[in-house]
Design a protein around this motif. Structure first.
Motif, PDB file in Angstrom:
ATOM      1  N   ASN A 156      30.789  22.227  32.882  1.00 27.06           N
ATOM      2  CA  ASN A 156      31.981  21.919  33.574  1.00 27.06           C
ATOM      3  C   ASN A 156      32.916  22.197  32.408  1.00 27.06           C
ATOM      4  O   ASN A 156      32.426  22.109  31.064  1.00 27.06           O
ATOM      5  N   PRO A 157      34.190  22.526  32.618  1.00 27.61           N
ATOM      6  CA  PRO A 157      35.122  22.680  31.340  1.00 27.61           C
ATOM      7  C   PRO A 157      35.128  21.384  30.532  1.00 27.61           C
ATOM      8  O   PRO A 157      35.103  20.217  30.582  1.00 27.61           O
ATOM      9  N   VAL A 158      35.345  21.618  29.278  1.00 34.92           N
ATOM     10  CA  VAL A 158      35.452  20.488  28.436  1.00 34.92           C
ATOM     11  C   VAL A 158      37.006  20.491  27.723  1.00 34.92           C
ATOM     12  O   VAL A 158      37.305  21.529  27.233  1.00 34.92           O
ATOM     13  N   LEU A 171      37.553  24.482  26.836  1.00 34.84           N
ATOM     14  CA  LEU A 171      36.588  25.348  26.744  1.00 34.84           C
ATOM     15  C   LEU A 171      35.861  25.429  28.132  1.00 34.84           C
ATOM     16  O   LEU A 171      35.506  24.555  28.679  1.00 34.84           O
ATOM     17  N   VAL A 172      35.940  26.805  28.875  1.00 34.99           N
ATOM     18  CA  VAL A 172      35.640  26.899  29.906  1.00 34.99           C
ATOM     19  C   VAL A 172      34.205  27.792  30.097  1.00 34.99           C
ATOM     20  O   VAL A 172      34.316  28.678  29.438  1.00 34.99           O
ATOM     21  N   PRO A 173      33.177  27.192  30.774  1.00 31.08           N
ATOM     22  CA  PRO A 173      31.974  28.019  30.922  1.00 31.08           C
ATOM     23  C   PRO A 173      32.030  29.429  31.608  1.00 31.08           C
ATOM     24  O   PRO A 173      33.172  29.639  32.308  1.00 31.08           O
ATOM     25  N   GLU A 174      31.138  30.257  31.305  1.00 33.76           N
ATOM     26  CA  GLU A 174      31.230  31.636  31.884  1.00 33.76           C
ATOM     27  C   GLU A 174      30.966  31.378  33.393  1.00 33.76           C
ATOM     28  O   GLU A 174      30.642  30.495  33.887  1.00 33.76           O
ATOM     29  N   HIS A 175      31.425  32.642  34.264  1.00 28.18           N
ATOM     30  CA  HIS A 175      31.407  32.745  35.602  1.00 28.18           C
ATOM     31  C   HIS A 175      32.393  31.619  36.378  1.00 28.18           C
ATOM     32  O   HIS A 175      31.785  31.357  37.358  1.00 28.18           O
ATOM     33  N   LYS A 176      33.234  31.031  35.791  1.00 24.24           N
ATOM     34  CA  LYS A 176      34.404  30.425  36.536  1.00 24.24           C
ATOM     35  C   LYS A 176      35.417  31.028  36.771  1.00 24.24           C
ATOM     36  O   LYS A 176      36.065  31.780  35.946  1.00 24.24           O
ATOM     37  N   GLN A 209      33.307  20.268  16.965  1.00 22.76           N
ATOM     38  CA  GLN A 209      34.305  19.231  17.373  1.00 22.76           C
ATOM     39  C   GLN A 209      34.533  19.085  18.738  1.00 22.76           C
ATOM     40  O   GLN A 209      34.942  17.827  19.198  1.00 22.76           O
ATOM     41  N   LEU A 210      33.852  19.678  19.672  1.00 26.10           N
ATOM     42  CA  LEU A 210      34.115  19.560  21.292  1.00 26.10           C
ATOM     43  C   LEU A 210      32.665  18.555  21.531  1.00 26.10           C
ATOM     44  O   LEU A 210      31.546  18.762  21.253  1.00 26.10           O
ATOM     45  N   ARG A 211      33.329  17.820  22.631  1.00 25.66           N
ATOM     46  CA  ARG A 211      32.398  16.641  23.251  1.00 25.66           C
ATOM     47  C   ARG A 211      32.426  16.672  24.567  1.00 25.66           C
ATOM     48  O   ARG A 211      33.605  16.424  25.024  1.00 25.66           O
ATOM     49  N   PRO A 212      31.520  16.984  25.628  1.00 27.70           N
ATOM     50  CA  PRO A 212      31.580  16.971  26.876  1.00 27.70           C
ATOM     51  C   PRO A 212      31.732  15.673  27.422  1.00 27.70           C
ATOM     52  O   PRO A 212      31.277  14.655  26.691  1.00 27.70           O
TER      53      PRO A 212
END
Length: 258
Positions: free
Chosen positions: A104-106, A65-70, A147-150
């Protein structure tokens, strides 16, 4: 969380079907997608991508999962099967998930039944997208984000090795030279890279060397002897044999086809 005004709400998904990225490149994002979170789930193949100068090696059962503006730079993309897509924050029913607040991407790995479930969920979301079933898409995203954990654990030596090998400003080196930089033996480097990436250290060095050579050969002002040197193979004859073995073309033939 920043709103995206007239670009929202938005959701998109599409299949990845045995795609091979033969040359390094930036993933081109439209202005619309620049305001969205990007995700990709891999069922087969391997991909090495770079985001904010950090490399991420992805394979079967892994979701990113990549945050916006990357910006996303693709170094290597081979035999990939899966799904990728994007969504804006105000498409979600619940925007409070912790992974949506990280910069940061997860990356999350799914194993066995969980991996099968994730693949099945993505397929159903693709159908729901075609059917414009917003309620199911929102529920699907809830399942994924929940289910995603940074901040997951990483394998330090393989990660640092990939950072060094795919540094576009450095000449690719030998396994022993990278091992020295990482303060490990060449044997240990080979073993740990193989265990964690399913490729040997020399495999990754050759992939990086080939990608760099292709980029340099596109610039006709750079003599081929200089391309050889800048890819870490000072012997032009050896470089030409290496390049032809990997591509089926000589460096000159590759350049003429560009």
């Amino acid at each position: 969380m920043k709103k995206t005004s007239n670009l929202s709400p938005f959701f998109g998904i599409e299949p990845i079907e045995k795609q091979n990225q033969t040359e390094s490149c930036y993933m081109r994002l439209s202005n619309h997608l620049a305001f969205a979170f990007f995700f990709a789930y891999f069922m087969e193949g391997e991909a090495l991508i770079e985001i904010d100068n950090k490399k991420y090696l992805l394979g079967p059962g892994q979701l990113i999962l990549v945050p916006e503006h990357k910006s996303i730079y693709i170094h290597h993309f081979k035999n990939c099967v899966g799904f990728n897509g994007s969504f804006t924050i105000d498409f979600l029913k619940d925007p409070s998930y912790p992974v949506l607040r990280t910069q940061n991407p997860v990356v999350q790995s799914f194993w066995f039944e969980d991996a099968v479930f994730m693949g099945s969920l993505m397929k159903r979301m693709l159908v729901a997208y075609d059917d414009k079933d917003k309620a199911f898409l929102q529920s699907g995203l809830d399942l994924i984000l929940g289910q995603l954990r940074p901040g997951g654990k990483i394998a330090i030596v393989p990660e640092k090795f990939l950072q060094l090998v795919f540094d576009r400003n450095k000449i690719p080196m030998s396994v022993s030279e990278y091992a020295s930089l990482l303060n490990v033996t060449a044997n240990y480097l080979n073993k740990t890279v193989k265990n964690h990436t399913h490729r040997t250290a020399i495999d990754w060095i050759e992939i990086a060397r080939l990608n760099l050579a292709k980029q340099l050969l596109k610039d006709s002002s750079i003599p081929i002897v200089d391309v050889a040197f800048r890819t870490g193979l000072a012997d032009q004859s050896y470089f030409s044999r290496f390049f032809k073995k990997k591509t089926g073309l000589s460096p000159s033939q590759f350049r003429n086809e560009q």
